[in-house]
Design an enzyme around this catalytic site. Structure first.
Site, PDB file in Angstrom:
ATOM      1  CG  ASP A  10      -1.104  42.463 -14.767  1.00  0.00           C
ATOM      2  OD1 ASP A  10      -2.055  42.249 -15.325  1.00  0.00           O
ATOM      3  OD2 ASP A  10      -0.029  41.951 -14.263  1.00  0.00           O
ATOM      4  CB  SER A  11      -2.962  39.049 -12.477  1.00  0.00           C
ATOM      5  OG  SER A  11      -1.956  38.861 -13.637  1.00  0.00           O
ATOM      6  CB  CYS A  73      -4.952  42.420 -16.242  1.00  0.00           C
ATOM      7  SG  CYS A  73      -4.862  40.520 -16.097  1.00  0.00           S
ATOM      8  CD  GLU A 158       3.941  36.713 -13.282  1.00  0.00           C
ATOM      9  OE1 GLU A 158       3.867  36.033 -12.131  1.00  0.00           O
ATOM     10  OE2 GLU A 158       3.624  37.825 -13.338  1.00  0.00           O
ATOM     11  CB  CYS A 192      -1.202  38.305 -22.526  1.00  0.00           C
ATOM     12  SG  CYS A 192      -0.658  38.251 -20.789  1.00  0.00           S
ATOM     13  CG  HIS A 194       2.853  38.697 -18.101  1.00  0.00           C
ATOM     14  ND1 HIS A 194       1.548  39.053 -17.436  1.00  0.00           N
ATOM     15  CD2 HIS A 194       3.532  38.355 -16.999  1.00  0.00           C
ATOM     16  CE1 HIS A 194       1.496  39.054 -16.263  1.00  0.00           C
ATOM     17  NE2 HIS A 194       2.848  38.213 -15.957  1.00  0.00           N
TER      18      HIS A 194
HETATM   19  N1  DGL Z   1      -0.987  39.861 -17.631  1.00  0.00           N
HETATM   20  C1  DGL Z   1      -2.555  39.273 -17.584  1.00  0.00           C
HETATM   21  C2  DGL Z   1      -3.040  39.782 -19.053  1.00  0.00           C
HETATM   22  O1  DGL Z   1      -3.052  40.547 -19.633  1.00  0.00           O
HETATM   23  C3  DGL Z   1      -2.445  37.700 -17.601  1.00  0.00           C
HETATM   24  C4  DGL Z   1      -1.499  37.057 -16.548  1.00  0.00           C
HETATM   25  C5  DGL Z   1      -1.993  36.096 -15.776  1.00  0.00           C
HETATM   26  O2  DGL Z   1      -2.350  35.097 -16.311  1.00  0.00           O
HETATM   27  O3  DGL Z   1      -2.121  36.503 -14.504  1.00  0.00           O
HETATM   28  O4  DGL Z   1      -4.019  38.906 -19.285  1.00  0.00           O
END
Ligand code: DGL
Length: 273
Positions: A10-11, A73, A158, A192, A194
């Protein structure tokens, strides 16, 4: 042949919400998690940049002997997965596999809606890529998708600000903007990795009849099915129930914040790409 752990990428922290569910369903396997925290967020970056960063991370996971890598991600799945599969795997290793989170979600999403109107909350990058529209159309052509970009949610999450009044303002704003697109929406996908952290707050601003779809369980079940169908991959995987965590930024910071996403204390190692 040396047996191989499954790579999860993931990022940053978001993929931990996916790994948590995968681990529940498939505890016997070994995993290596990589969060590209030094370069997060990906959601606001260009196609080229997300592709370049994701490819470097996948390559690193391949070098750690992962034969199967999951892009946990949505942004990386939307912007980099296809190019990596089409252009890079032939050089990086024909026997290696990279899977994303969008396709397994698109395969089941239609089952969550009676009204056939589904809302999607995601990063700018995922929304602009139109990936969900294209993928859902293949499996459920009768479903109408309404998308809402939520660019401030990842930074709020975050930075540990997701419980604050400031976060409430932006959660309400994006949820209302989504629902204003169609009053018939009866299911909303958190597209997403997150967003499960703010699920309860999102729910507060949705009408009672609207169901929230979180991806962790969907991806975990899809991975189990994939391994059942691909014995050549399944038999190459190591099974000691061990997980290693890596981040491209400071490990102590990663360990501190990851508890919110993963639900338990972890100990990571910093790497340079
Ligand atoms: N968690 C990432 C996703 O599912 C995005 C987070 C980011 O913007 O880096 O898209």
């Amino acid at each position: 042949m040396k047996l191989s752990p499954i790579g999860i990428f993931d990022s940053g922290y978001g993929g931990l919400t996916i790994l948590k569910e995968i681990k529940k369903l498939l505890p016997q396997y070994d995993f290596i998690y990589l969060g590209d925290n030094a370069r997060t967020p990906y959601g606001t970056r260009s196609f080229e940049t997300v592709y370049h960063y994701t490819k470097e991370c996948v390559q690193w996971l391949f070098e750690q002997n992962c034969n199967l890598v999951i892009l946990a991600c949505n942004t990386a799945s939307a912007k980099a997965l296809r190019s990596i599969q089409r252009n890079d795997l032939k050089n990086l290793g024909e026997e290696k596999k990279v899977l994303g989170v969008i396709r397994p979600t698109a395969e089941t999403i239609g089952n969550f809606s009676q009204s056939k109107h589904i809302g999607i909350l995601a990063t700018n990058g995922t929304v602009q890529s139109q990936s969900y529209l294209l993928e859902v159309e293949k499996f459920f052509p009768e479903i109408q998708i309404f998308q809402q970009a939520c660019p401030l949610w990842v930074p709020l999450i975050e930075n540990d600000e997701f419980e604050s009044a400031g976060a409430d303002f932006f959660i309400k704003k994006y949820v209302e903007e989504l629902m204003a697109q169609s009053p018939k929406i009866d299911a909303v996908l958190l597209a997403c990795t997150h967003y499960p952290l703010i699920l309860k707050k999102i729910q507060q601003h949705l009408p009672k009849n609207v169901q929230i779809i979180s991806q962790g369980e969907i991806v975990a079940h899809s991975l189990r099915d994939y391994l059942n169908r691909h014995d050549e991959i399944e038999s190459s995987l190591s099974k000691n129930g061990e997980i290693q965590f890596y981040t491209t930024d400071e490990a102590a910071d990663f360990d501190k914040h990851s508890v919110n996403f993963y639900g338990e204390q972890i100990h990571s190692t910093q790497i340079a790409l």
